[in-house]
Design a protein around this motif. Structure first.
Motif, short mmCIF file in Angstrom:
data_model
loop_
_atom_site.label_atom_id
_atom_site.label_comp_id
_atom_site.label_asym_id
_atom_site.label_seq_id
_atom_site.Cartn_x
_atom_site.Cartn_y
_atom_site.Cartn_z
N ALA A 388 0.76 -1.26 -0.06
CA ALA A 388 0.06 0.10 -0.02
C ALA A 388 0.87 1.29 0.03
O ALA A 388 1.90 1.35 0.72
CB ALA A 388 -0.97 0.04 0.98
N VAL A 389 0.67 2.27 -0.97
CA VAL A 389 1.12 3.52 -0.95
C VAL A 389 -0.06 4.52 -0.54
O VAL A 389 -0.90 4.62 -1.25
CB VAL A 389 1.85 3.70 -2.26
CG1 VAL A 389 2.40 5.10 -2.42
CG2 VAL A 389 2.88 2.91 -2.65
N THR A 390 0.17 5.16 0.42
CA THR A 390 -0.69 6.15 1.08
C THR A 390 -0.14 7.67 1.23
O THR A 390 1.02 7.81 1.67
CB THR A 390 -1.03 5.75 2.56
OG1 THR A 390 -1.55 4.38 2.46
CG2 THR A 390 -2.15 6.53 2.95
N ALA A 391 -0.71 8.52 0.73
CA ALA A 391 -0.53 10.02 0.70
C ALA A 391 -1.55 10.83 1.76
O ALA A 391 -2.72 10.41 1.70
CB ALA A 391 -0.49 10.49 -0.88
N ASN A 392 -0.82 11.59 2.68
CA ASN A 392 -1.76 12.55 3.27
C ASN A 392 -1.54 13.90 3.20
O ASN A 392 -0.22 14.35 2.95
CB ASN A 392 -1.52 12.18 4.68
CG ASN A 392 -2.22 10.74 5.18
OD1 ASN A 392 -3.35 10.55 5.11
ND2 ASN A 392 -1.22 9.88 5.20
N ALA A 393 -2.58 14.79 3.15
CA ALA A 393 -2.29 16.25 2.94
C ALA A 393 -3.11 16.90 3.83
O ALA A 393 -4.23 16.72 4.07
CB ALA A 393 -2.46 16.59 1.19
N SER A 394 -2.55 18.28 4.22
CA SER A 394 -3.45 19.23 4.74
C SER A 394 -3.15 20.51 4.54
O SER A 394 -2.20 20.85 4.10
CB SER A 394 -3.36 18.99 6.41
OG SER A 394 -2.17 19.30 6.92
N ASP A 395 -4.23 21.64 4.61
CA ASP A 395 -4.05 23.00 4.16
C ASP A 395 -5.20 23.83 4.89
O ASP A 395 -6.33 23.23 4.83
CB ASP A 395 -4.16 23.15 2.68
CG ASP A 395 -3.60 24.67 2.10
OD1 ASP A 395 -2.65 24.82 2.20
OD2 ASP A 395 -4.63 25.25 1.85
N GLU A 396 -4.81 25.01 5.41
CA GLU A 396 -5.67 25.65 5.81
C GLU A 396 -7.06 26.14 5.11
O GLU A 396 -8.15 26.15 5.47
CB GLU A 396 -5.04 27.17 6.51
CG GLU A 396 -6.17 28.05 7.09
CD GLU A 396 -5.36 29.41 7.46
OE1 GLU A 396 -5.90 30.31 8.03
OE2 GLU A 396 -3.92 29.66 7.07
#
Length: 556
Positions: A388-396
């Protein structure tokens, strides 16, 4: 011009409170920071408004759903509904430029449908206009909209845009690659063949010979993707040449001269050309929602509108090098914008919205890119093991897209996510690379890792899965039916992704998610025939019989 609601989710119905407020209250709505910027006008309708045009600071028209045509003669302080004679959606309106002439008494007694070329020059052209819409509808007026008369388009395709360079020469475009031209004010509309069946949303001409239509789409087998193009003509529509390809779907387009033009579309894709539409390049709009309308006063000053809930207005004073989002609050989608000068303009949209611009707006720009990370699991993968290749991202301000790349190839794009995951399976050992790129709603992008790739190494371990395949009968005759049966063993737990494939004479004969797996009995021709079977998961062969080569039988 815009794209119809069946093609994109551009026109959405707002909540009941918003509809009631916009349609029925008469008190203007002031921008969020209490300075005079965009002021809401009273439209008198809750219908979605789709297009508009003004001929001066006072006089303008708006069209929309339900056969809606609105006119103002006092800059929008009052809007009067005109009788279109139809209830279908009206997608675009266009009036020819101001060109006053003498009124000849003898023509005043002719019916409105007769007042057309070659006599058009005897009238005030600012009151000659056309509206197009659903079902091939074309309406024309020669008296500022007091009377609208149907013209014969000889098509049932929805017409999405209309443009005239004078009171004689004009074009309409629409669904199924429809493009028609008139040289007599619309008395006769002649079809032109583009060789494309796409829904055309926008048409723009700078003179009788040079113009553009968009979009057209074509599949590229090398990238396995569809790309869009703008078509250009320099001979009045006899021939058309495509631009460079791009991924954005165009909803509206405008040129300010023979070289400089802009087009808007999905994900607030704002495209610009400086060579007459041969090449288009993407500008940073600082917004990641669909732009559906664009208008430029000159090569520097322009606006783009769009959004879903809420809507937005972007403006530029440097030919699109910088786009600024204005802080005024628009409750729902804005569909089109039109300006007379730098301080006088209007925008229209869903729920009967009409907004007028009154002075410069303040701005708010997101300057911080998103925070992103990507990992793989397990850390030390083996063959025949799901990775499994998992990406996470966050931004205001929110994430617009996450794009995942593996072994230097684009694998997938996740829209409006905070995480994105996919998996891989290998039957051989080896090293593989990966990285991600995330973009926030302001168009700022971050990559992990920033300038290189991450990797993992797959070590070889036997799958522990076997398969055995055989035919019955062993020595078939031409009068006998032959059945091929494959049986899995070991750790072969079959499921929807781990299946048995049986091939006969190099053609797939059966697919099974359980064992044994048999083909339907079938009589074969005299001579030699071949077969083999595999257990496959995610394009990886976990087991094969025979391990190499093929098995066979001879029919006598």
């Amino acid at each position: 011009m815009k794209y119809p609601p069946t093609k994109v989710s551009r026109i959405l119905v707002a909540v009941v409170f918003i509809i009631f407020f916009v349609a029925h209250f008469t008190i203007p709505s002031i921008a969020a920071n209490d300075s005079v910027q965009w002021i809401q006008q009273t439209s008198g309708t809750a219908s979605t408004l789709l297009d508009l045009q003004f001929v001066n600071k006072n006089t303008g028209w708006i069209v929309g759903e339900g056969g809606t045509i609105l006119k103002t003669t006092n800059s929008g302080e009052n809007w009067t509904k005109q009788n279109s004679g139809v209830t279908t959606t009206l997608w675009a309106v266009h009036f020819v430029n101001i060109n006053k002439g003498l009124i000849i008494f003898s023509y005043l007694f002719l019916p409105s449908w007769v007042i057309s070329p070659p006599w058009y020059g005897l009238f005030d052209n600012r009151y000659i206009g056309w509206v197009v819409g659903h079902g091939g509808l074309i309406l024309k007026t020669v008296d500022g909209g007091k009377n609208w008369v149907k013209q014969s388009s000889e098509t049932m395709s929805t017409l999405n845009d209309v443009y005239f360079v004078d009171a004689n020469t004009g074009w309409v475009v629409g669904d199924s690659g429809t493009i028609k031209k008139t040289t007599n004010g619309g008395l006769i509309w002649t079809s032109h063949t583009l060789g494309y069946a796409d829904s055309l949303n926008s048409v723009y001409f700078i003179n009788a010979n040079t113009g553009w239509v968009a979009p057209v789409s074509r599949y590229d087998p090398q990238t396995n993707m569809f790309y869009n193009y703008v078509l250009k003509t320099t001979d009045g529509g006899i021939t058309w040449k495509p631009s460079n390809k791009f991924s954005y779907y165009i909803s509206d387009m405008q040129f300010v001269d023979a070289n400089n033009g802009w087009a808007v579309g999905h994900y607030s894709g704002i495209l610009k050309t400086t060579d007459g539409g041969i090449n288009w390049f993407l500008q940073n709009s600082n917004v990641k929602k669909a732009s559906v309308g664009v208008y430029f006063l000159d090569a520097n000053r322009g606006w783009a509108v769009g959004g879903v809930f809420p809507g937005f207005v972007l403006n530029t004073t440097d030919n699109g090098t910088t786009w600024i989002r204005e802080e005024s609050v628009f409750p729902s989608t804005l569909n089109e914008v039109y300006f007379i000068d730098a301080t006088t303009g209007w925008a229209v949209g869903a729920d009967g919205q009409i907004w007028t611009y009154n002075g410069p707006a303040s701005t708010s720009v997101d300057t911080t890119p998103p925070t992103v990370s990507v990992t793989h699991s397990p850390l030390n993968p083996k063959t025949f093991e799901t990775i499994a290749v998992t990406a996470n991202a966050s931004d205001e301000f929110g994430i617009s897209t996450i794009e995942l790349y593996h072994d230097d190839e684009w694998i997938m794009t996740c829209s409006a996510p905070t995480s994105c995951s996919t998996s891989f399976l290998y039957g051989e050992s080896g090293t593989h690379t990966y990285y991600i790129s995330a973009t926030d709603t302001s168009g700022l992008t971050t990559r992990d890792p920033p300038n290189s790739t991450k990797n993992y190494t797959v070590s070889y371990v036997p799958s522990g899965i076997t398969i055995f395949v055989i035919q019955s009968p062993l020595n078939p005759k031409v009068s006998e039916s032959v059945k091929i049966t494959a049986t899995a063993s070991g750790n072969a737990a079959l499921n929807s992704s781990r299946v048995i494939y049986v091939y006969i004479d190099d053609a797939l004969a059966n697919i099974c998610t359980s064992s044994p797996c048999s083909t339907s009995p079938k009589k074969y021709s005299l001579g030699d025939h071949t077969y083999y079977a595999v257990i496959n998961e995610k394009l990886v062969d976990l087991a094969r019989d025979p391990v190499t080569g093929i098995k066979g039988f001879r029919v006598s």
